[in-house]
Scaffold this active site. Structure first.
Site, PDB file in Angstrom:
ATOM      1  N   LYS A 130       0.857  -1.178   0.000  1.00 41.63           N
ATOM      2  CA  LYS A 130       0.000   0.000   0.000  1.00 41.63           C
ATOM      3  C   LYS A 130       0.896   1.231   0.000  1.00 41.63           C
ATOM      4  O   LYS A 130       1.691   1.434   0.923  1.00 41.63           O
ATOM      5  CB  LYS A 130      -0.935   0.031   1.207  1.00 41.63           C
ATOM      6  CG  LYS A 130      -2.039   1.085   1.049  1.00 41.63           C
ATOM      7  CD  LYS A 130      -2.782   1.363   2.337  1.00 41.63           C
ATOM      8  CE  LYS A 130      -2.068   2.417   3.165  1.00 41.63           C
ATOM      9  NZ  LYS A 130      -2.075   3.760   2.543  1.00 41.63           N
TER      10      LYS A 130
ATOM     11  N   GLU B 137       6.703  11.059  21.412  1.00 43.39           N
ATOM     12  CA  GLU B 137       7.571  11.420  20.299  1.00 43.39           C
ATOM     13  C   GLU B 137       7.072  12.693  19.630  1.00 43.39           C
ATOM     14  O   GLU B 137       5.891  12.816  19.299  1.00 43.39           O
ATOM     15  CB  GLU B 137       7.614  10.288  19.276  1.00 43.39           C
ATOM     16  CG  GLU B 137       8.486  10.586  18.074  1.00 43.39           C
ATOM     17  CD  GLU B 137       8.446   9.487  17.028  1.00 43.39           C
ATOM     18  OE1 GLU B 137       9.393   9.388  16.234  1.00 43.39           O
ATOM     19  OE2 GLU B 137       7.448   8.727  16.998  1.00 43.39           O
TER      20      GLU B 137
ATOM     21  N   GLY C 299       5.452   3.500  10.788  1.00 44.14           N
ATOM     22  CA  GLY C 299       4.637   4.697  10.895  1.00 44.14           C
ATOM     23  C   GLY C 299       4.339   5.031  12.343  1.00 44.14           C
ATOM     24  O   GLY C 299       5.115   4.712  13.246  1.00 44.14           O
ATOM     25  N   SER C 300       3.212   5.652  12.572  1.00 37.15           N
ATOM     26  CA  SER C 300       2.857   6.153  13.893  1.00 37.15           C
ATOM     27  C   SER C 300       2.411   5.017  14.818  1.00 37.15           C
ATOM     28  O   SER C 300       1.996   3.948  14.371  1.00 37.15           O
ATOM     29  CB  SER C 300       1.715   7.166  13.784  1.00 37.15           C
ATOM     30  OG  SER C 300       0.509   6.520  13.391  1.00 37.15           O
ATOM     31  N   ARG C 301       2.487   5.289  16.128  1.00 39.91           N
ATOM     32  CA  ARG C 301       2.000   4.308  17.090  1.00 39.91           C
ATOM     33  C   ARG C 301       0.498   4.081  16.897  1.00 39.91           C
ATOM     34  O   ARG C 301       0.026   2.945  16.954  1.00 39.91           O
ATOM     35  CB  ARG C 301       2.279   4.777  18.518  1.00 39.91           C
ATOM     36  CG  ARG C 301       1.921   3.737  19.560  1.00 39.91           C
ATOM     37  CD  ARG C 301       2.024   4.242  20.996  1.00 39.91           C
ATOM     38  NE  ARG C 301       3.284   4.863  21.316  1.00 39.91           N
ATOM     39  CZ  ARG C 301       3.676   5.125  22.572  1.00 39.91           C
ATOM     40  NH1 ARG C 301       2.889   4.804  23.596  1.00 39.91           N
ATOM     41  NH2 ARG C 301       4.829   5.717  22.799  1.00 39.91           N
ATOM     42  N   ARG C 302      -0.218   5.147  16.668  1.00 42.62           N
ATOM     43  CA  ARG C 302      -1.668   5.017  16.481  1.00 42.62           C
ATOM     44  C   ARG C 302      -1.987   4.113  15.302  1.00 42.62           C
ATOM     45  O   ARG C 302      -2.844   3.223  15.394  1.00 42.62           O
ATOM     46  CB  ARG C 302      -2.276   6.403  16.273  1.00 42.62           C
ATOM     47  CG  ARG C 302      -3.775   6.398  16.039  1.00 42.62           C
ATOM     48  CD  ARG C 302      -4.300   7.819  15.812  1.00 42.62           C
ATOM     49  NE  ARG C 302      -5.715   7.831  15.522  1.00 42.62           N
ATOM     50  CZ  ARG C 302      -6.410   8.925  15.211  1.00 42.62           C
ATOM     51  NH1 ARG C 302      -5.784  10.101  15.160  1.00 42.62           N
ATOM     52  NH2 ARG C 302      -7.685   8.864  14.951  1.00 42.62           N
ATOM     53  N   GLY C 303      -1.312   4.331  14.179  1.00 39.08           N
ATOM     54  CA  GLY C 303      -1.565   3.516  12.998  1.00 39.08           C
ATOM     55  C   GLY C 303      -1.162   2.068  13.202  1.00 39.08           C
ATOM     56  O   GLY C 303      -1.897   1.141  12.831  1.00 39.08           O
ATOM     57  N   GLY C 304       0.010   1.861  13.789  1.00 38.64           N
ATOM     58  CA  GLY C 304       0.478   0.498  14.009  1.00 38.64           C
ATOM     59  C   GLY C 304      -0.428  -0.283  14.934  1.00 38.64           C
ATOM     60  O   GLY C 304      -0.727  -1.463  14.687  1.00 38.64           O
TER      61      GLY C 304
ATOM     62  N   CYS D  43      13.380   7.851  12.280  1.00 37.26           N
ATOM     63  CA  CYS D  43      12.841   7.083  13.412  1.00 37.26           C
ATOM     64  C   CYS D  43      13.867   6.910  14.512  1.00 37.26           C
ATOM     65  O   CYS D  43      13.517   6.561  15.640  1.00 37.26           O
ATOM     66  CB  CYS D  43      12.338   5.725  12.932  1.00 37.26           C
ATOM     67  SG  CYS D  43      13.434   4.891  11.788  1.00 37.26           S
TER      68      CYS D  43
ATOM     69  N   GLU E 110       6.967  -0.992  13.136  1.00 45.73           N
ATOM     70  CA  GLU E 110       7.907  -0.052  13.754  1.00 45.73           C
ATOM     71  C   GLU E 110       7.137   1.240  13.960  1.00 45.73           C
ATOM     72  O   GLU E 110       6.628   1.821  12.999  1.00 45.73           O
ATOM     73  CB  GLU E 110       9.113   0.181  12.858  1.00 45.73           C
ATOM     74  CG  GLU E 110      10.113   1.128  13.463  1.00 45.73           C
ATOM     75  CD  GLU E 110      11.005   1.772  12.421  1.00 45.73           C
ATOM     76  OE1 GLU E 110      11.197   3.006  12.500  1.00 45.73           O
ATOM     77  OE2 GLU E 110      11.499   1.049  11.536  1.00 45.73           O
TER      78      GLU E 110
END
Length: 527
Positions: A186, A394, A243-248, A304, A267
């Site tokens: 994606k 972060e 990507g972001s913590r929210r997305g992961g 990162c 990650e």
């Protein structure tokens, strides 16, 4: 190659019918042509089903064929390298030298996995010979290719901050394809044109080698629906995400809620602490401060492994460090960030630190126009840092927080309170080594990579690299997303008991030319 706005799906090039997606010039906000359209659910389903149909044939292709596939992808990327770099400059705002280096890293890691395939070291072949006369019970013939059964089709999510090396043809794709897993990628919306060019380089390599049609597909997505559908699709057996913590965490939740849960190698978030030990601070605090400022502002801080936190004992050495860092940062021009959304989020993070009652602003870089951000350095006490966990959040960009520790106990207590990290950097002189030795167990628990007298920025693509770490740096601390060990994420073990020689995989034949563990002793295979 001309950018068409189409998605390489299997052997076809298909224009999406979902919402419009426009590449945007990071430096000015102008729309870039052509217009892309997101994939629809039926196209995502088609890509996943093609990958499932290709899986059994692709995973059994000889290792040399897969190696040539990766090398051909690298050759194709280099052949259109100027077009890729030129488009990526527009879409990311990153400078040409950085992107030329990233393109080289992308092709090098593809070739690294090709070499790993040919060497066969990752297979970890083990043979326990039959002992028919053993008492009280005979031992069967047992053979194991510990890491040679591919998991299945992998969904790979492109990252915003590395549009080449952690994106469509990046490390997740390279390691999954090396393992024998088809990939459905994606693209990140921040660089659709760059993604199409990379996707077509992979598609052309698959066609040139006459590989199964579904070995690779690329999808665009105007929002999050298609990415969510990929993770939920029963044909997908693993996920690679940066990507972001929210997305992961959102993808992890979908993967765990499936009828068949699957691994998500995400990650996500890391502030990469820097520990300044007393002797090093006393002898070279100013020099460390200057080097720190350079590491902090590298690539507008959009790494990162960016050093977002500093722990040090309060005193003259720390004052020297801060003075030198502040002087260096004040001369740093504002930098274009990857997207206006990332720039806005950085501004909000900096504003939160400015408004925090326990935080003091130490320095800032030069101001710039819209789409550009200034570096910033802040300080707080160890007690305040431990009390307010929001200070561990972060701030993605060139901002860092210095934590003043009253004594060694204060420093150790603060270290213990930290979340998991990708890296921890330690600046130490010889006199600091006893203290560093005491801290080492905590450092090993907190990070995937420990750096001495340097900074985490700059991740070598090699055999001994770990780019991972305890949560929330990654969703699974046992693995790395960079280096040859990354292939192990997409493989699983299968043991073969008393299987006739002619039915065994080639790697388990007694004559296989591979290193292996046989009856508990390491040996090299026979010719």
């Amino acid at each position: 190659m001309t950018i068409t706005g189409e998605m390489p799906i299997g052997r076809a090039a298909i224009r999406g019918a979902g919402r419009e997606i426009h590449g945007v010039a990071a430096a000015g906000g102008e729309r870039l042509e052509p217009t892309f359209r997101g994939a629809t659910p039926d196209l995502a389903d088609r890509a996943c089903n093609l990958a499932a149909q290709a899986f059994d044939a692709y995973r059994e292709t000889p290792r040399d064929v897969r190696a040539r596939f990766l090398e051909t992808i690298a050759d194709n990327l280099q052949a259109c390298g100027e077009e890729i770099v030129a488009r990526c400059i527009l879409e990311s705002g990153l400078p040409r030298p950085r992107l030329e280096g990233e393109l080289g890293r992308t092709t090098n890691q593809l070739r690294l996995f090709a070499a790993e395939l040919r060497a066969g070291r990752f297979l970890d072949v083990r043979i326990d010979s039959a002992l028919p006369d053993r008492k009280p019970a005979p031992r069967p013939d047992l053979r194991l290719r510990l890491r040679n059964i591919a998991l299945g089709p992998v969904a790979v999510f492109g990252a915003s901050n590395f549009p080449l090396a952690f994106s469509v043809a990046g490390g997740d794709t390279a390691s999954a394809l090396a393992a024998g897993c088809p990939v459905v990628a994606k693209a990140h919306n921040a660089h659709p044109g760059t993604s199409e060019l990379a996707g077509r380089a992979i598609q052309r390599a698959a066609s040139d080698l006459d590989l199964p049609e579904g070995v690779f597909s690329l999808l665009f997505d105007a929002d999050v629906a298609i990415g969510q559908a990929l993770v939920a699709h029963p044909a997908i057996k693993a996920v690679g995400f940066t990507g972001s913590r929210r997305g992961g965490l959102a993808l992890l939740q979908i993967a765990q809620a499936r009828e068949e849960p699957i691994p998500v190698y995400a990650e996500m978030s890391s502030i990469n602490p820097v520990l300044l030990l007393p002797a090093a601070l006393a002898s070279r605090g100013a020099a460390i401060g200057q080097a720190f400022a350079s590491a902090l502002t590298l690539g507008a801080g959009q790494f990162c492994t960016n050093p977002g936190l500093v722990l040090a004992l309060d005193g003259p050495g720390l004052d020297d460090f801060l003075a030198a860092a502040a002087e260096a940062l004040s001369a740093v021009p504002a930098a274009t960030m990857l997207t206006c959304g990332i720039c806005d989020a950085y501004g909000a993070g900096v504003a939160a630190l400015i408004g925090h009652p326990d935080v003091t602003r130490i320095a800032e870089g030069q101001r710039g126009p819209a789409f550009q951000a200034s570096a910033a350095l802040f300080a707080t006490s160890a007690e305040a840092f431990r009390r307010d966990r929001s200070l561990q959040a972060e701030v993605f960009g060139a901002a860092s927080l210095v934590v003043r520790c009253a004594d060694l106990a204060d420093l150790q207590a603060t270290l213990e309170e930290m979340e998991g990290q990708l890296t921890v950097a330690v600046h130490a002189d010889d006199a600091d080594h006893p203290l560093a030795q005491r801290l080492m167990p905590a450092l090993e628990r907190k990070a995937g990579r420990i750096v001495f007298n340097g900074f985490g920025t700059g991740v070598e693509v090699g055999h001994a690299m770990v780019h991972g770490g305890p949560f929330p740096a990654t969703s699974d601390s046992r693995w790395t997303s960079v280096g040859s060990l990354a292939i192990r994420r997409f493989l699983r073990p299968v043991s073969y008991q008393d299987v006739p020689e002619g039915l065994l995989p080639r790697e388990l034949h007694l004559a296989a030319e591979l290193p292996r563990l046989r009856d508990g002793e390491f040996e090299r295979g026979r010719a």
